[in-house]
Design a protein around this motif. Sequence first.
Motif, PDB file in Angstrom:
ATOM      1  N   GLU A 245       0.844  -1.197   0.000  1.00 51.00           N
ATOM      2  CA  GLU A 245       0.000   0.000   0.000  1.00 51.00           C
ATOM      3  C   GLU A 245       0.879   1.247   0.000  1.00 51.00           C
ATOM      4  N   GLY A 246       0.575   2.153  -0.911  1.00 54.40           N
ATOM      5  CA  GLY A 246       1.362   3.372  -1.025  1.00 54.40           C
ATOM      6  C   GLY A 246       2.584   3.224  -1.905  1.00 54.40           C
ATOM      7  N   SER A 247       2.828   2.003  -2.420  1.00 58.15           N
ATOM      8  CA  SER A 247       3.982   1.764  -3.295  1.00 58.15           C
ATOM      9  C   SER A 247       3.522   1.640  -4.738  1.00 58.15           C
ATOM     10  N   ASP A 248       4.337   2.147  -5.646  1.00 55.22           N
ATOM     11  CA  ASP A 248       4.018   2.055  -7.075  1.00 55.22           C
ATOM     12  C   ASP A 248       4.688   0.853  -7.737  1.00 55.22           C
ATOM     13  N   LEU A 249       5.467   0.088  -6.982  1.00 61.17           N
ATOM     14  CA  LEU A 249       6.200  -1.034  -7.553  1.00 61.17           C
ATOM     15  C   LEU A 249       5.248  -2.149  -7.992  1.00 61.17           C
ATOM     16  N   ARG A 250       5.399  -2.556  -9.252  1.00 58.16           N
ATOM     17  CA  ARG A 250       4.639  -3.679  -9.785  1.00 58.16           C
ATOM     18  C   ARG A 250       5.627  -4.600 -10.493  1.00 58.16           C
ATOM     19  N   ILE A 251       5.518  -5.901 -10.230  1.00 60.64           N
ATOM     20  CA  ILE A 251       6.436  -6.867 -10.824  1.00 60.64           C
ATOM     21  C   ILE A 251       5.639  -7.930 -11.570  1.00 60.64           C
ATOM     22  N   PHE A 252       6.060  -8.166 -12.818  1.00 65.18           N
ATOM     23  CA  PHE A 252       5.430  -9.191 -13.653  1.00 65.18           C
ATOM     24  C   PHE A 252       6.521 -10.136 -14.156  1.00 65.18           C
ATOM     25  N   GLU A 253       6.118 -11.365 -14.468  1.00 62.79           N
ATOM     26  CA  GLU A 253       7.080 -12.297 -15.038  1.00 62.79           C
ATOM     27  C   GLU A 253       6.374 -13.319 -15.923  1.00 62.79           C
ATOM     28  N   ASN A 254       7.152 -13.884 -16.834  1.00 62.36           N
ATOM     29  CA  ASN A 254       6.723 -15.077 -17.553  1.00 62.36           C
ATOM     30  C   ASN A 254       7.875 -16.083 -17.458  1.00 62.36           C
ATOM     31  N   ASP A 255       7.931 -17.056 -18.316  1.00 64.97           N
ATOM     32  CA  ASP A 255       8.954 -18.091 -18.189  1.00 64.97           C
ATOM     33  C   ASP A 255      10.359 -17.582 -18.462  1.00 64.97           C
ATOM     34  N   SER A 256      10.485 -16.460 -19.189  1.00 71.62           N
ATOM     35  CA  SER A 256      11.823 -16.004 -19.564  1.00 71.62           C
ATOM     36  C   SER A 256      12.166 -14.579 -19.142  1.00 71.62           C
ATOM     37  N   LEU A 257      11.168 -13.765 -18.782  1.00 74.54           N
ATOM     38  CA  LEU A 257      11.407 -12.352 -18.485  1.00 74.54           C
ATOM     39  C   LEU A 257      10.788 -11.913 -17.172  1.00 74.54           C
ATOM     40  N   ILE A 258      11.410 -10.898 -16.565  1.00 72.36           N
ATOM     41  CA  ILE A 258      10.855 -10.218 -15.388  1.00 72.36           C
ATOM     42  C   ILE A 258      10.740  -8.742 -15.731  1.00 72.36           C
ATOM     43  N   ILE A 259       9.586  -8.148 -15.447  1.00 72.85           N
ATOM     44  CA  ILE A 259       9.360  -6.727 -15.721  1.00 72.85           C
ATOM     45  C   ILE A 259       9.012  -6.029 -14.412  1.00 72.85           C
ATOM     46  N   ASP A 260       9.833  -5.051 -14.025  1.00 71.12           N
ATOM     47  CA  ASP A 260       9.554  -4.215 -12.852  1.00 71.12           C
ATOM     48  C   ASP A 260       9.049  -2.859 -13.330  1.00 71.12           C
ATOM     49  N   LEU A 261       7.943  -2.403 -12.763  1.00 68.01           N
ATOM     50  CA  LEU A 261       7.396  -1.080 -13.070  1.00 68.01           C
ATOM     51  C   LEU A 261       7.408  -0.236 -11.807  1.00 68.01           C
ATOM     52  N   ASN A 262       7.843   1.017 -11.948  1.00 67.08           N
ATOM     53  CA  ASN A 262       7.848   1.909 -10.795  1.00 67.08           C
ATOM     54  C   ASN A 262       7.687   3.344 -11.269  1.00 67.08           C
ATOM     55  N   LEU A 263       7.314   4.218 -10.358  1.00 62.93           N
ATOM     56  CA  LEU A 263       7.208   5.646 -10.636  1.00 62.93           C
ATOM     57  C   LEU A 263       8.216   6.389  -9.795  1.00 62.93           C
ATOM     58  N   ASN A 264       8.957   7.287 -10.417  1.00 63.17           N
ATOM     59  CA  ASN A 264       9.918   8.118  -9.710  1.00 63.17           C
ATOM     60  C   ASN A 264       9.364   9.539  -9.643  1.00 63.17           C
ATOM     61  N   ARG A 265       9.273  10.079  -8.436  1.00 65.79           N
ATOM     62  CA  ARG A 265       8.708  11.419  -8.247  1.00 65.79           C
ATOM     63  C   ARG A 265       9.801  12.394  -7.809  1.00 65.79           C
ATOM     64  N   SER A 266       9.777  13.581  -8.414  1.00 61.30           N
ATOM     65  CA  SER A 266      10.711  14.638  -8.038  1.00 61.30           C
ATOM     66  C   SER A 266      10.045  15.990  -8.272  1.00 61.30           C
ATOM     67  N   THR A 267      10.715  17.044  -7.862  1.00 60.50           N
ATOM     68  CA  THR A 267      10.189  18.404  -8.029  1.00 60.50           C
ATOM     69  C   THR A 267      11.153  19.217  -8.877  1.00 60.50           C
ATOM     70  N   ARG A 268      10.589  19.981  -9.805  1.00 65.54           N
ATOM     71  CA  ARG A 268      11.426  20.838 -10.637  1.00 65.54           C
ATOM     72  C   ARG A 268      10.838  22.238 -10.663  1.00 65.54           C
ATOM     73  N   GLU A 269      11.683  23.224 -10.999  1.00 63.92           N
ATOM     74  CA  GLU A 269      11.237  24.607 -11.125  1.00 63.92           C
ATOM     75  C   GLU A 269      11.058  24.937 -12.600  1.00 63.92           C
ATOM     76  N   ARG A 270       9.919  25.570 -12.941  1.00 62.87           N
ATOM     77  CA  ARG A 270       9.647  25.899 -14.342  1.00 62.87           C
ATOM     78  C   ARG A 270       9.178  27.347 -14.441  1.00 62.87           C
ATOM     79  N   ASP A 271       9.620  28.041 -15.504  1.00 59.94           N
ATOM     80  CA  ASP A 271       9.237  29.428 -15.739  1.00 59.94           C
ATOM     81  C   ASP A 271       7.993  29.452 -16.626  1.00 59.94           C
ATOM     82  N   ILE A 272       6.887  29.999 -16.114  1.00 56.52           N
ATOM     83  CA  ILE A 272       5.645  30.058 -16.890  1.00 56.52           C
ATOM     84  C   ILE A 272       5.344  31.464 -17.392  1.00 56.52           C
ATOM     85  N   SER A 273       6.335  32.350 -17.329  1.00 54.57           N
ATOM     86  CA  SER A 273       6.129  33.728 -17.757  1.00 54.57           C
ATOM     87  C   SER A 273       5.921  33.827 -19.260  1.00 54.57           C
TER      88      SER A 273
END
Length: 265
Positions: free
Chosen positions: A210-238
């Motif tokens: 709960e509260g985590s964005d990590l999702r892991i899937f697999e089949n017989d040959s592959l593993i797929i990890d999904l995640n969200l990375n959050r950060s803050t940036r400054e942007r000029d809207i002038s």
Amino acid sequence: MTMKKTIFPRLLPAIAIFFCTVSILPGCDNVDNDVILKQDGVKALGTLKDGTGESGKYSEYFDVIVEYTDENGTSLTVHKSVTRSDFKSFSKDQQVMLVYSRKNPAIIKLLLTPEEILEYTGIKERDMEIADLNALVTMKKENMDSSLNKITFGWVKNNDTAWINERKNQYIRVFPHEKSIIYIAKSPEYKRFYDLAKQAGYRSVTEGKEGSDLRIFENDSLIIDLNLNRSTRERDISPGNVPIPIKEEVQLSVVTLSKKQPAKK
């Protein structure tokens, strides 16, 4: 050393007449610009360096300054008129795909939709797929550039094992020894790859805490990890010369695909 050249399409008539003789200004030829670009157009990546806009009761005008490097290595600066909606969607230093005239480099067209890209370059862009990442893991390095640019234009090598597409805000890094690859892109890719894994029949290993964005899937040959990375940036809207900085949250999708290693006996 890279040469720099500035092109100003809107000059006084007397100056314009002079520049027309050396094929610098657009509009000096009677041939429609679209025809020119389809006949001798060269695709390139441009950077939006600045922009101005004026809107009145009866008229409006929006202009951006685009920098790009031509096929000869010359850096050019062009003023380009754009629509209000496109102007509002742009940001400083944003990369855009464009096509320019080889004979008259002041004639450019910003290619802002997949349909325009296909019409002017013949490139049919598409989304990254699970099969693409799987193929890239073991692909020879010398083939990576061409393979990535067949998916979306703008990929360049970032270092020995990484490639970046600033135009699409995408990044890929390959880990050959681990037989894995990381694909970083805008946040909607998280949901799209989640759906792709489900549709392809991958097993859900975990739906995440709960509260985590990590999702892991697999089949017989592959593993797929999904995640969200959050950060803050400054942007000029002038819209003008006075900066109006704001802080906004940025979400990036992080997709890690790994080939399963054979079990040790």
